[in-house]
Design a protein around this motif. Structure first.
Motif, PDB file in Angstrom:
ATOM      1  N   VAL A  18      24.528  29.051 -34.370  1.00 29.41           N
ATOM      2  CA  VAL A  18      24.690  27.636 -33.984  1.00 29.41           C
ATOM      3  C   VAL A  18      26.128  27.292 -33.791  1.00 29.41           C
ATOM      4  O   VAL A  18      26.722  27.437 -34.984  1.00 29.41           O
ATOM      5  CB  VAL A  18      23.893  26.625 -34.780  1.00 29.41           C
ATOM      6  CG1 VAL A  18      24.017  25.294 -34.061  1.00 29.41           C
ATOM      7  CG2 VAL A  18      22.139  26.719 -34.711  1.00 29.41           C
ATOM      8  N   GLY A  19      26.677  26.860 -32.706  1.00 24.85           N
ATOM      9  CA  GLY A  19      28.031  26.737 -32.619  1.00 24.85           C
ATOM     10  C   GLY A  19      28.407  25.216 -32.770  1.00 24.85           C
ATOM     11  O   GLY A  19      27.476  24.383 -33.152  1.00 24.85           O
ATOM     12  N   PRO A  20      29.642  24.833 -32.800  1.00 24.82           N
ATOM     13  CA  PRO A  20      29.899  23.356 -32.956  1.00 24.82           C
ATOM     14  C   PRO A  20      29.472  22.545 -31.786  1.00 24.82           C
ATOM     15  O   PRO A  20      29.420  23.178 -30.590  1.00 24.82           O
ATOM     16  CB  PRO A  20      31.709  23.388 -33.138  1.00 24.82           C
ATOM     17  CG  PRO A  20      31.845  24.698 -32.255  1.00 24.82           C
ATOM     18  CD  PRO A  20      30.825  25.769 -32.477  1.00 24.82           C
ATOM     19  N   THR A 183      13.317  18.584 -34.354  1.00 23.35           N
ATOM     20  CA  THR A 183      14.459  19.454 -34.085  1.00 23.35           C
ATOM     21  C   THR A 183      15.758  18.596 -34.081  1.00 23.35           C
ATOM     22  O   THR A 183      16.609  18.901 -34.813  1.00 23.35           O
ATOM     23  CB  THR A 183      14.167  19.952 -32.641  1.00 23.35           C
ATOM     24  OG1 THR A 183      13.167  20.887 -32.594  1.00 23.35           O
ATOM     25  CG2 THR A 183      15.663  20.882 -32.363  1.00 23.35           C
ATOM     26  N   ALA A 184      15.548  17.437 -33.657  1.00 24.94           N
ATOM     27  CA  ALA A 184      16.674  16.477 -33.517  1.00 24.94           C
ATOM     28  C   ALA A 184      17.265  16.034 -34.957  1.00 24.94           C
ATOM     29  O   ALA A 184      18.447  16.263 -35.190  1.00 24.94           O
ATOM     30  CB  ALA A 184      16.405  15.114 -32.929  1.00 24.94           C
ATOM     31  N   SER A 185      16.365  16.058 -35.660  1.00 22.62           N
ATOM     32  CA  SER A 185      16.857  15.531 -37.212  1.00 22.62           C
ATOM     33  C   SER A 185      17.778  16.589 -38.036  1.00 22.62           C
ATOM     34  O   SER A 185      18.566  16.670 -38.734  1.00 22.62           O
ATOM     35  CB  SER A 185      15.731  15.171 -38.042  1.00 22.62           C
ATOM     36  OG  SER A 185      14.478  16.036 -38.252  1.00 22.62           O
ATOM     37  N   PHE A 190      22.657  19.266 -39.622  1.00 21.96           N
ATOM     38  CA  PHE A 190      23.499  20.533 -39.439  1.00 21.96           C
ATOM     39  C   PHE A 190      25.026  19.860 -39.267  1.00 21.96           C
ATOM     40  O   PHE A 190      25.870  20.492 -39.881  1.00 21.96           O
ATOM     41  CB  PHE A 190      23.066  21.177 -38.300  1.00 21.96           C
ATOM     42  CG  PHE A 190      23.899  22.467 -37.950  1.00 21.96           C
ATOM     43  CD1 PHE A 190      24.041  23.638 -38.700  1.00 21.96           C
ATOM     44  CD2 PHE A 190      25.121  22.233 -36.977  1.00 21.96           C
ATOM     45  CE1 PHE A 190      25.108  24.590 -38.265  1.00 21.96           C
ATOM     46  CE2 PHE A 190      26.014  23.096 -36.628  1.00 21.96           C
ATOM     47  CZ  PHE A 190      25.915  24.512 -37.331  1.00 21.96           C
ATOM     48  N   ASP A 191      25.134  18.926 -38.304  1.00 18.21           N
ATOM     49  CA  ASP A 191      26.443  18.284 -38.159  1.00 18.21           C
ATOM     50  C   ASP A 191      26.737  17.726 -39.281  1.00 18.21           C
ATOM     51  O   ASP A 191      28.089  17.617 -39.611  1.00 18.21           O
ATOM     52  CB  ASP A 191      26.168  17.160 -36.764  1.00 18.21           C
ATOM     53  CG  ASP A 191      25.779  18.047 -35.439  1.00 18.21           C
ATOM     54  OD1 ASP A 191      26.126  19.303 -35.406  1.00 18.21           O
ATOM     55  OD2 ASP A 191      25.262  17.388 -34.655  1.00 18.21           O
ATOM     56  N   GLY A 196      33.783  18.656 -40.900  1.00 18.29           N
ATOM     57  CA  GLY A 196      35.184  18.911 -41.659  1.00 18.29           C
ATOM     58  C   GLY A 196      35.202  20.386 -41.924  1.00 18.29           C
ATOM     59  O   GLY A 196      36.212  21.035 -42.204  1.00 18.29           O
ATOM     60  N   ARG A 197      34.229  21.276 -41.631  1.00 19.97           N
ATOM     61  CA  ARG A 197      34.040  22.562 -41.621  1.00 19.97           C
ATOM     62  C   ARG A 197      34.704  23.228 -40.332  1.00 19.97           C
ATOM     63  O   ARG A 197      34.077  22.716 -39.360  1.00 19.97           O
ATOM     64  CB  ARG A 197      32.860  23.154 -42.009  1.00 19.97           C
ATOM     65  CG  ARG A 197      32.224  22.729 -43.519  1.00 19.97           C
ATOM     66  CD  ARG A 197      31.125  23.671 -43.678  1.00 19.97           C
ATOM     67  NE  ARG A 197      30.227  23.161 -44.721  1.00 19.97           N
ATOM     68  CZ  ARG A 197      28.939  23.397 -44.934  1.00 19.97           C
ATOM     69  NH1 ARG A 197      28.274  24.452 -44.241  1.00 19.97           N
ATOM     70  NH2 ARG A 197      28.079  22.922 -45.729  1.00 19.97           N
TER      71      ARG A 197
END
Length: 302
Positions: A18-20, A183-185, A190-191, A196-197
């Protein structure tokens, strides 16, 4: 044809990078899908009045988690196909649920893919699976893969699917949790956790692809990965105990399936699969334990 019945498999992610988060709110993904022989069955019946409706046959608890009306992805699939083709007829879509609801196994996406194929048949629109792929991609990231099944690499937000060279059949044990996980939660968590990472662009490991090419179950078990694990465990810490139980039963690999909460264990063979299932069931670690094999084809007529 006035009705059509199809079966559609569950999917698992052998890896989920999973990317940004992007400007559109989605995340770039790099994943390898596999379809399992755990099937929902969908019957689409022609409705000459033009009405679109859906009925779900499942346990009372599962039905509580299945969206109703136009919030149901299967009904959205029928509406999208009708809009695309100009068909005026309607359809009654009946879904017999076997794939766990909100379990990280793409049950809703599977039903959407099946509905596209079944309604395409009863309405006589004549679209090929290839023609249905863009519509499937509009509906959700996992839907295009489930039209075809097997093993495949997913890119974009998961909707860009290409075949992967693979051999062999694999034995899996699924520990189905008492309650689902949206899935949304999980992506929101994850976000939150990665704020900040620096989140790297996702990649698929050569080790995993090599394991599939050679049919090496032990190597595949070592290569399983899921970037949503931390987020899923943050929301449902008890899943760690389930993963540990599977590892203690000497599973070749242990992973949370997709966005969870189903935990997935790779076994050496059918006998080993049964041993893992017995260990999980005996510990009371989950609501249900399911043995499955993959890969299998995607949507198929009954």
């Amino acid at each position: 044809m006035t009705s059509a019945t199809v079966r559609v498999p569950a999917k698992i992610n052998l890896c989920l990078g999973v990317g940004p988060v992007r400007d559109d709110g989605f995340h770039p993904l790099a994943t390898v899908y596999q379809a399992l022989d755990l099937h929902d069955e969908i019957r689409a019946s022609l409705d000459e009045t033009g009405t679109l409706s859906v009925v779900t046959h499942a346990t009372e608890e599962e039905r509580a988690d299945v969206p109703e009306g136009m919030d149901n992805l299967a009904l959205q699939a029928a509406a999208l196909l009708r809009e695309e083709t100009g068909v005026e007829a309607g359809a009654e879509v009946a879904i017999r649920k076997v794939i766990p609801v909100a379990g990280g196994l793409a049950g809703g996406s599977a039903d959407a893919a099946a509905t596209l194929v079944a309604c395409n048949e009863i309405w006589g629109t004549g679209l090929s699976r290839h023609d249905l792929e863009p519509l499937a991609a509009e509906l959700g990231s996992d839907v295009p893969f489930l039209l075809h099944g097997g093993n495949a690499i997913g890119g974009g937000r998961g909707e860009t699917v290409s075949p992967v060279l693979a051999r062999g059949s694999y034995h899996w044990v699924l520990a189905v949790a008492e309650q689902g996980l949206s899935t949304a939660s999980v992506y929101a968590e994850f976000d939150r956790l990665t704020e900040g990472r620096e989140v790297a662009d996702p990649e698929i490991s050569d080790t995993l692809l090599g394991a599939l090419r050679s049919g090496d179950a032990e190597l595949l078990g070592l290569a399983l990965s899921n970037d949503l694990t931390e987020a899923a465990l943050s929301l449902r810490p008890e899943l760690q105990s389930t993963l540990n139980l599977g590892r203690e039963a000497e599973a070749l690999g242990a992973i949370i399936s997709g966005s969870g909460p189903t935990c997935l264990f790779l076994a050496q063979d059918e006998e080993h699969s049964l041993d893992i299932a017995i260990a999980l069931a005996g510990a009371g670690a989950c609501a249900d334990v399911v043995q499955a094999r993959g890969p299998v084809p995607g949507v198929r007529f009954v």
